[in-house]
Design an enzyme around this catalytic site. Structure first.
Site, PDB file in Angstrom:
ATOM      1  N   HIS A  83     -45.981 -47.274  42.141  1.00 39.42           N
ATOM      2  CA  HIS A  83     -44.611 -46.859  41.834  1.00 39.42           C
ATOM      3  C   HIS A  83     -43.958 -46.288  43.089  1.00 39.42           C
ATOM      4  O   HIS A  83     -43.644 -45.095  43.157  1.00 39.42           O
ATOM      5  CB  HIS A  83     -44.619 -45.809  40.724  1.00 39.42           C
ATOM      6  CG  HIS A  83     -45.258 -46.287  39.450  1.00 39.42           C
ATOM      7  ND1 HIS A  83     -46.616 -46.389  39.298  1.00 39.42           N
ATOM      8  CD2 HIS A  83     -44.716 -46.703  38.280  1.00 39.42           C
ATOM      9  CE1 HIS A  83     -46.894 -46.836  38.081  1.00 39.42           C
ATOM     10  NE2 HIS A  83     -45.765 -47.048  37.434  1.00 39.42           N
ATOM     11  N   HIS A 100     -40.356 -49.710  27.751  1.00 35.22           N
ATOM     12  CA  HIS A 100     -39.588 -48.559  28.230  1.00 35.22           C
ATOM     13  C   HIS A 100     -38.594 -48.998  29.293  1.00 35.22           C
ATOM     14  O   HIS A 100     -38.759 -50.035  29.914  1.00 35.22           O
ATOM     15  CB  HIS A 100     -40.479 -47.403  28.722  1.00 35.22           C
ATOM     16  CG  HIS A 100     -41.364 -47.662  29.905  1.00 35.22           C
ATOM     17  ND1 HIS A 100     -42.284 -48.676  29.969  1.00 35.22           N
ATOM     18  CD2 HIS A 100     -41.500 -46.977  31.087  1.00 35.22           C
ATOM     19  CE1 HIS A 100     -42.964 -48.614  31.129  1.00 35.22           C
ATOM     20  NE2 HIS A 100     -42.494 -47.607  31.822  1.00 35.22           N
ATOM     21  N   GLU A 122     -44.058 -54.154  32.944  1.00 29.56           N
ATOM     22  CA  GLU A 122     -45.410 -53.756  33.380  1.00 29.56           C
ATOM     23  C   GLU A 122     -46.495 -54.401  32.509  1.00 29.56           C
ATOM     24  O   GLU A 122     -47.654 -54.478  32.922  1.00 29.56           O
ATOM     25  CB  GLU A 122     -45.568 -52.227  33.334  1.00 29.56           C
ATOM     26  CG  GLU A 122     -44.768 -51.500  34.406  1.00 29.56           C
ATOM     27  CD  GLU A 122     -45.007 -49.982  34.396  1.00 29.56           C
ATOM     28  OE1 GLU A 122     -44.682 -49.333  35.393  1.00 29.56           O
ATOM     29  OE2 GLU A 122     -45.502 -49.445  33.380  1.00 29.56           O
ATOM     30  N   HIS A 125     -49.690 -46.005  31.284  1.00 26.15           N
ATOM     31  CA  HIS A 125     -50.123 -45.062  32.337  1.00 26.15           C
ATOM     32  C   HIS A 125     -49.027 -44.041  32.646  1.00 26.15           C
ATOM     33  O   HIS A 125     -48.818 -43.680  33.811  1.00 26.15           O
ATOM     34  CB  HIS A 125     -50.583 -45.811  33.590  1.00 26.15           C
ATOM     35  CG  HIS A 125     -49.550 -46.724  34.212  1.00 26.15           C
ATOM     36  ND1 HIS A 125     -49.882 -47.859  34.909  1.00 26.15           N
ATOM     37  CD2 HIS A 125     -48.184 -46.652  34.258  1.00 26.15           C
ATOM     38  CE1 HIS A 125     -48.772 -48.438  35.361  1.00 26.15           C
ATOM     39  NE2 HIS A 125     -47.739 -47.721  34.982  1.00 26.15           N
TER      40      HIS A 125
END
Ligand SMILES: [Fe+3]
Ligand SMILES: [Fe+3]
Lengths: 300, 142, 300, 142
Positions: free
Chosen positions: A59, A193, A243, A12
């Site tokens: 976030h 990431h 995530e 996302h």
């Protein structure tokens, strides 16, 4: 009764949202990313669910400061896109399904999940970018959405195993909802990431592809995923690679076996490896009673 | 208490990586309150008009304020910050997330972008500080 | 290492707070209530802990509207008394213990509790009335307090069994906190009462006294308490009598056996039956390893 | 899914009792937003100065507004309300919690206070609507 008809996993990345919003999807940099979503955009036309249960992480847009829930379910009638510092994304308001959300929350608490209900949250790129990737740029989203936010940031985050059990419990909850509706479960975030420190920019294609491979497999493959510790995720897939635990909620909600309809992997989008899958629960004679009994035994 | 799968101190063993714990979250609470305030356009304007005066509205430490003024992201992480909050600041500046993140790596934005386009940074050799040290000292620890 | 040294259970009726704040504790109506707290006020002088983990429920003062957490732990440096519509109670600011709270939150998530962390909450009569009852009217509270808020209002509330397990996990978490401090766990709310509808004013002395009796007993007595369903609580002890689940968190944190130092029961205070106990974990050779193993087996 | 210890519909079986479910909470969300707004002195003043105008700031149903104006607590419970929110209103009025609660019982405040001082309302015979009906119809259902 309600049925879980499919699962979608996808990254996302906020820059993907910006590329869509700014009309840059055909740019050299972005075209290979969006090519990977052609399948789902066509497929979903004939497979639009009534409701998506969308597992994502906030976030630091609506939570994480004054309130840090481990698992939070959105219980409002509507959810506005968050302003993450550059103005809200120009996407439709997300329409919730309070009745199903309330039902799921109730079932989850009975199943000993300590859910937090959120009656008012803005939804950030973690939720809206997947909607854009799958549904494009409609005037209104074509289905209702129940946000399910998972803490993946403030340690300790819920374990892979806990997320798996949550997915199983969501499946049970949906299947005893009395209305005859189709429900999809989406898991978003990842893949590998890291957005901080000298190790930022980390990408781990081996880890990512093994994850995708096991996700499509039966219980042998998925049991390996359930054993990945928080530390493993951070070491191997970067601080934000964790995530991926949200994909496990989606996968567990599919039941033991799946048919994978589509798989896509690409590096990079901004700081991130992009992954995407579409899967359906495998048609099967589910030994439902036996299965429920077995799970009950472990739930003490 | 359940069996611990690894000592919690192992979370400190990942090179170039700061784990955002409850303690750090507390340390950065007011810094993060500032970051989240930038989710409103009017606050972004006020901040841009007079950064120092705007920062003084928050109970942040002086060090945190200085690091914000200098857009010193590595320092902000040191002072408890988490990137999901901090990008509210770089977004306000109109920076891309890639530029904000690259500023922590010691690379220029272009060098970093090139690395990412070439497949990103491999995790090999970057998984454990202990392992790195063992390698450095010739593996005598075997 | 930190130690749990005692547990206190008490009602937290708002009118009791008002009686204290308005200097009416010697009134005919109130004197018999406060007589029941003379013991604890004397006892605590020699038994002031470093920290109280105070299990209470928020009464729509800081939660329950936009956010409804099942279990929330207060993680701030300080907590101001809430304004419940008549101005905040004139009591000291409550000082938290973020370090221990963070430690407990971490341990609880590892133990598969889906805790919500609250970084900013006002604390209402559910938390401040017990402090007043035990510590009187000091300039400052004599110890730190970690608020632990439980949803007892929006259905489904956590079960008695889940609360029991939470208490056990809190005990384990405190016992592995490296600092040498004394910790008390308090459970507040109840006893029988109902604040709504034509059945309001319900008081169930039989239920209440059986509850107190079993609370002081060993595992035979407490296992009966763990089996009380939400429906049982509502039927037998009134819609707000279910607040007693918070006493179970306290009791479980004491370990299998306790020495009861004090017990008090009185009807009424405003709409409510008042109950109060002081107990200590029974000195024992704790077969610690075996006990932990047994619990692990049920935790799957 | 775990074994259910009783059918959820049994929650409707308790006489004179409304269980505050997720659905009711949703129904009363804006009513409750009004109630919680009364936790600020300035809002209490504004409400007292012009109740109707103040209520019109909230997306409550007209029925809910009327019931607030009439301090009709039984009706407010019917419309999804929960007493922990509603006492913000009675506190604003300077009512004791006992008076607010007594207003739902069909008793006068004094009658209710006397009942409480005499030991409160016994739960006997008030535990189950089904049981009440069986008793009423002479236990033929045995
Ligand atoms: Fe993300
Ligand atoms: Fe209470």
């Amino acid at each position: 009764m309600a049925r879980i008809t499919a699962g979608i996993g996808t990254s996302h990345v906020p820059a993907i949202g910006a590329a869509i919003d700014l009309g840059r999807t055909a740019d050299d940099y972005w075209a290979p990313v969006f090519a990977g979503y052609e399948f789902v955009k066509a497929w979903v036309k004939d497979n639009t669910p009534d409701v998506v249960i969308l597992c994502y992480n906030d976030h630091a847009s609506a939570m994480m400061l004054d309130i840090v829930p481990t698992f939070a379910i959105g219980f409002a009638e509507e959810f506005e896109p968050a302003d993450e510092g550059w103005g809200p994304r120009p996407v439709p308001t997300v329409i919730g399904h309070p009745d199903l959300a309330g039902h799921i929350a109730e079932q989850l608490v009975i199943d000993e999940f300590d859910i937090t209900i959120m009656n008012d949250i803005a939804v950030d790129h973690g939720l809206t970018v997947p909607l854009s990737l799958v549904f494009g740029q409609p005037e209104e989203w074509p289905c209702k959405v129940i946000p399910l936010a998972v803490n993946v940031t403030q340690f300790p985050t819920p374990s892979a195993e806990r997320c798996w059990k949550l997915g199983e419990a969501i499946r049970d909850a949906v299947e005893c909802y009395p209305e005859d509706i189709e429900v999809q479960v989406w898991g978003t975030g990842g893949m590998s990431h890291q957005l901080q420190g000298p190790r930022a920019g980390l990408i781990a294609p081996e880890f990512d592809n093994a994850f995708l491979e096991r996700l499509a497999a039966g219980p042998d493959g998925t049991s390996e995923l359930r054993g990945i510790t928080r530390l493993d995720f951070l070491r191997e897939a970067g601080t934000e690679g964790i995530e991926l635990i949200m994909w496990l909620i989606m996968r567990a909600a599919m039941g033991p076996n799946v048919d994978e309809l589509h798989r896509f992997y690409h590096v990079p989008a901004s700081n991130t490896a992009v992954g995407h899958v579409v899967m359906k629960p495998k048609a099967q004679f589910r030994h439902k009673l036996g299965e429920v009994e077995a799970r009950k035994a472990t739930a003490a | 208490m359940r069996h611990r799968l690894y000592p919690l101190s192992d979370l400190e063993d990942i090179p170039g990586t700061t784990v955002f714990t409850a303690r750090r979250s507390r340390q950065a609470y007011h810094l993060h309150k500032f970051c989240m305030s930038l989710m409103e356009a009017a606050n972004r304007e006020a901040f841009k008009a007079d950064e120092r005066a705007y920062l003084d509205r928050f109970r942040m430490s002086e060090e945190q304020k200085q690091a914000v003024l200098e857009r010193d992201f590595p320092r902000l992480i040191d002072l408890g910050g988490n990137i999901y909050f901090l990008v509210k600041l770089s977004n306000t500046d109109g920076w891309s997330a890639q530029r904000a993140v690259s500023s922590m790596t010691g690379m220029t934005p272009d060098e970093y972008a090139d690395m990412m386009s070439a497949g990103g940074r491999s995790p090999e050799g970057l998984k454990s500080i202990r392992e790195q040290q063992q390698r450095e000292f010739g593996g005598e620890g075997k």
